[in-house]
Design a protein around this motif. Structure first.
Motif, PDB file in Angstrom:
ATOM      1  N   GLU A 460       0.813  -1.220   0.000  1.00  0.00           N
ATOM      2  CA  GLU A 460       0.000   0.000   0.000  1.00  0.00           C
ATOM      3  C   GLU A 460       0.846   1.270   0.000  1.00  0.00           C
ATOM      4  N   GLY A 461       2.132   1.125   0.299  1.00  0.00           N
ATOM      5  CA  GLY A 461       3.026   2.280   0.256  1.00  0.00           C
ATOM      6  C   GLY A 461       3.461   2.655  -1.152  1.00  0.00           C
ATOM      7  N   ILE A 462       3.172   1.824  -2.140  1.00  0.00           N
ATOM      8  CA  ILE A 462       3.473   2.157  -3.528  1.00  0.00           C
ATOM      9  C   ILE A 462       2.481   3.228  -3.968  1.00  0.00           C
ATOM     10  N   PRO A 463       2.944   4.389  -4.450  1.00  0.00           N
ATOM     11  CA  PRO A 463       2.033   5.511  -4.729  1.00  0.00           C
ATOM     12  C   PRO A 463       0.838   5.157  -5.602  1.00  0.00           C
ATOM     13  N   GLU A 464       1.060   4.372  -6.651  1.00  0.00           N
ATOM     14  CA  GLU A 464      -0.038   3.910  -7.505  1.00  0.00           C
ATOM     15  C   GLU A 464      -0.058   2.391  -7.469  1.00  0.00           C
ATOM     16  N   ALA A 465      -1.214   1.820  -7.141  1.00  0.00           N
ATOM     17  CA  ALA A 465      -1.309   0.374  -6.968  1.00  0.00           C
ATOM     18  C   ALA A 465      -0.857  -0.365  -8.228  1.00  0.00           C
ATOM     19  N   PRO A 466      -0.095  -1.448  -8.073  1.00  0.00           N
ATOM     20  CA  PRO A 466       0.314  -2.227  -9.242  1.00  0.00           C
ATOM     21  C   PRO A 466      -0.899  -2.750 -10.009  1.00  0.00           C
ATOM     22  N   GLY A 467      -0.748  -2.865 -11.336  1.00  0.00           N
ATOM     23  CA  GLY A 467      -1.824  -3.439 -12.125  1.00  0.00           C
ATOM     24  C   GLY A 467      -2.005  -4.906 -11.831  1.00  0.00           C
ATOM     25  N   GLU A 468      -0.898  -5.576 -11.490  1.00  0.00           N
ATOM     26  CA  GLU A 468      -0.946  -7.004 -11.203  1.00  0.00           C
ATOM     27  C   GLU A 468      -0.034  -7.311 -10.022  1.00  0.00           C
ATOM     28  N   ILE A 469      -0.532  -8.159  -9.111  1.00  0.00           N
ATOM     29  CA  ILE A 469       0.273  -8.624  -7.981  1.00  0.00           C
ATOM     30  C   ILE A 469       0.265 -10.142  -7.994  1.00  0.00           C
ATOM     31  N   ARG A 470       1.451 -10.732  -8.043  1.00  0.00           N
ATOM     32  CA  ARG A 470       1.587 -12.186  -7.991  1.00  0.00           C
ATOM     33  C   ARG A 470       2.102 -12.568  -6.602  1.00  0.00           C
ATOM     34  N   ILE A 471       1.414 -13.506  -5.973  1.00  0.00           N
ATOM     35  CA  ILE A 471       1.758 -13.894  -4.606  1.00  0.00           C
ATOM     36  C   ILE A 471       2.453 -15.247  -4.639  1.00  0.00           C
ATOM     37  N   VAL A 472       3.689 -15.291  -4.132  1.00  0.00           N
ATOM     38  CA  VAL A 472       4.508 -16.495  -4.147  1.00  0.00           C
ATOM     39  C   VAL A 472       5.107 -16.722  -2.759  1.00  0.00           C
ATOM     40  N   HIS A 473       5.943 -17.764  -2.638  1.00  0.00           N
ATOM     41  CA  HIS A 473       6.753 -18.003  -1.446  1.00  0.00           C
ATOM     42  C   HIS A 473       5.910 -18.011  -0.178  1.00  0.00           C
ATOM     43  N   GLY A 474       4.917 -18.912  -0.140  1.00  0.00           N
ATOM     44  CA  GLY A 474       4.082 -19.037   1.041  1.00  0.00           C
ATOM     45  C   GLY A 474       3.287 -20.328   0.986  1.00  0.00           C
ATOM     46  N   ASP A 475       2.873 -20.801   2.150  1.00  0.00           N
ATOM     47  CA  ASP A 475       1.955 -21.932   2.176  1.00  0.00           C
ATOM     48  C   ASP A 475       0.607 -21.502   1.604  1.00  0.00           C
ATOM     49  N   THR A 476      -0.208 -22.480   1.233  1.00  0.00           N
ATOM     50  CA  THR A 476      -1.461 -22.189   0.535  1.00  0.00           C
ATOM     51  C   THR A 476      -2.344 -21.214   1.300  1.00  0.00           C
ATOM     52  N   GLU A 477      -2.526 -21.451   2.601  1.00  0.00           N
ATOM     53  CA  GLU A 477      -3.411 -20.599   3.387  1.00  0.00           C
ATOM     54  C   GLU A 477      -2.863 -19.183   3.495  1.00  0.00           C
ATOM     55  N   ALA A 478      -1.557 -19.059   3.676  1.00  0.00           N
ATOM     56  CA  ALA A 478      -0.940 -17.731   3.792  1.00  0.00           C
ATOM     57  C   ALA A 478      -1.158 -16.929   2.513  1.00  0.00           C
ATOM     58  N   LYS A 479      -1.000 -17.581   1.371  1.00  0.00           N
ATOM     59  CA  LYS A 479      -1.194 -16.890   0.093  1.00  0.00           C
ATOM     60  C   LYS A 479      -2.650 -16.481  -0.105  1.00  0.00           C
TER      61      LYS A 479
END
Length: 499
Positions: A460-479
């Protein structure tokens, strides 16, 4: 076309390896891929292609149903177009497959921060000895090749990776606050008229961690690939975790037991030493009538000045020395301690065990004695290393404590001890069952990873929200949990890639 592929860390927290590739192809195919991010394979004949890898790490535990064995270390994806490897930090789950990448024919530079350039050959030497070969001459040849390829890049400076016709790519490393030298990677990519800023978080650190400045959000990210190790929960604050650490140490002083800390060689070991030195320093002072603190000798049961702290891991000891040598990269608090005459990583009660013979003697002595002691021994998930010998002789004694300060992956003995220890269960070590009577603790605040709130704050600190966010490096529930929160707060397209 600018595309992202994932070669690890999509169904667990290890094996990090991501690919950013730039491809000159037809407008029709470019449009097809940009509108369907799940299509991430491109015909090799479709024009010119250039790419980089972000990390090339080892799989551990049951990540993706794989064990960290030689059979799982092959590079099973094309690399002819890979022009460089960018290393976010030197933890083995981010760099452990580099020797195999070289063996597969990779000939490009290895780009990393200046502290990581110092530490990378050291961590890979240990990995080579354990999982690759005992042939010293072969190890030296591989390390020599790695040292030749390493390109140290200062934080905050753009570095051109390639510029080929319609394609160009530059990277910039920013402090990630995870371990010394850790970075997140900003990629400025261009294919023809298409330009994108793509950010790979690597592993982000928690704010207010000892020794390191906290990460700051990037100024721009059109697409973001972010870790989610603790995407479903927060850590304790620093004061709370320090109080809990002190309480565990007081137990050791009171009953003459050993506090055994399965140690990750880089990051947490140094942070724990820093905090323990501070606890001892504070406990050894009292406030006099004039309001000033003065040294005193406490109750023998809580004689902090005689509590021995043992680092029984040659690798951890080596990296602790490297941390000392890299003081310019410490945060302001740590540097102020040094200026005041304190030595947070080198204090009187600290003992380092190097030789295997001394290690075995220490295990035997502590198992029989009633002298309070804190032992930091590798490895962090209890899947091997010297900590296993301590566990075999200490788990059955209720005087002892096992303190986990880092993530325990599924399928590792550490996860089993953490799960079944409080229930009076058992764990299997080297094919034998050992009952768990020692007390088991977890102080999550000493994880080197950002907690859920920290991850949200970073995005949320990025001035303009990314168009796409890919979530990696986590267990299924965390992601899933992190993805849900991000989708509720941002207009970004949230993706959870899978191999």
């Amino acid at each position: 076309m600018i595309e992202i592929k994932h070669h690890g860390a999509t169904s667990g927290v290890t094996g990090s390896c991501h690919e950013l590739s730039l491809h000159v192809g037809s407008d029709e195919k470019r449009e097809r891929f940009s509108s369907d991010p799940d299509l991430d394979t491109t015909p090799e004949s479709e024009g010119d292609r250039h790419g980089i890898l972000i990390d090339c790490g080892l799989f551990q535990g049951q990540d993706e149903g794989r064990e960290a064995s030689a059979a799982d270390l092959t590079i099973d994806f094309p690399i002819d177009h890979i022009r460089a490897l960018v290393v976010t930090h030197v933890h083995i789950d981010h760099v452990g497959r580099i020797p195999y990448l070289l063996a597969a024919g990779f000939e490009g530079p290895i780009i990393c921060s200046e502290p990581s350039a110092v530490m990378l050959p050291e961590i890979l030497e240990d990995a080579l000895k354990i999982g690759f070969t005992r042939d010293r001459s072969l190890i030296e040849r591989v390390l020599g090749l790695i040292r030749e390829r390493v390109v140290p890049v200062p934080y905050g400076q753009w570095h051109s990776v390639f510029e080929e016709g319609e394609c160009s790519l530059s990277v910039r490393l920013q402090r990630a606050g995870h371990i010394l030298g850790s970075a997140y990677v900003e990629c400025e990519a261009r294919v023809g008229d298409l330009e994108e800023r793509i950010v790979f978080s690597g592993d982000l650190g928690a704010p207010h961690s000892p020794l390191l400045p906290e990460p700051k959000s990037p100024e721009r990210a059109d697409r973001l690939v972010i870790e989610s190790t603790y995407g479903d929960r927060d850590h304790e604050d620093r004061e709370t975790r320090r109080d809990r650490l002190r309480a565990v140490l007081e137990n050791a002083l009171a009953d003459g037991g050993t506090v055994l800390v399965p140690a990750f060689s880089i990051g947490r070991t140094q942070e724990l030493l820093y905090e323990i030195e501070g606890i001892i320093a504070e406990a050894s002072l009292k406030v006099g009538s004039d309001g000033k603190r003065e040294r005193f000798s406490s109750d023998p049961l809580f004689d902090w000045e005689h509590l021995e702290i043992v680092v029984d891991s040659p690798l951890a000891a080596n990296f602790t020395q490297i941390y000392r040598d890299l003081k310019p990269f410490w945060d302001a608090e740590a540097q102020e301690l040094v200026r005041s005459g304190r030595h947070p990583l080198s204090f009187d009660q600290l003992t380092v065990i190097d030789s295997h013979e001394d290690h075995l003697n220490a295990v035997e002595y502590l198992a029989k004695s009633h002298r309070p002691c804190v032992v930091l021994a590798g490895s962090g998930m209890c899947a091997g290393g010297r900590v296993v010998n301590y566990l075999k002789v200490m788990l059955g004694d209720d005087r002892n404590d096992v303190l986990f300060v880092g993530y325990q992956a599924a399928g590792t003995p550490g996860r089993d001890i953490l799960t079944f220890g409080p229930r009076g269960g058992w764990v299997e070590l080297d094919g034998e069952r050992y009952d768990i009577r020692a007390r088991v603790h977890q102080v999550g605040g000493y994880s080197a990873h950002a907690g859920q709130s920290d991850l949200l704050r970073f995005v949320e600190g990025i001035p303009e929200a990314p168009g796409e966010i890919r979530i990696v490096h986590g267990d299924t529930e965390a992601k899933k949990v992190l993805g849900k929160l991000l989708s509720e707060r941002l207009s970004s397209r949230i993706l959870i890639p899978a191999l």
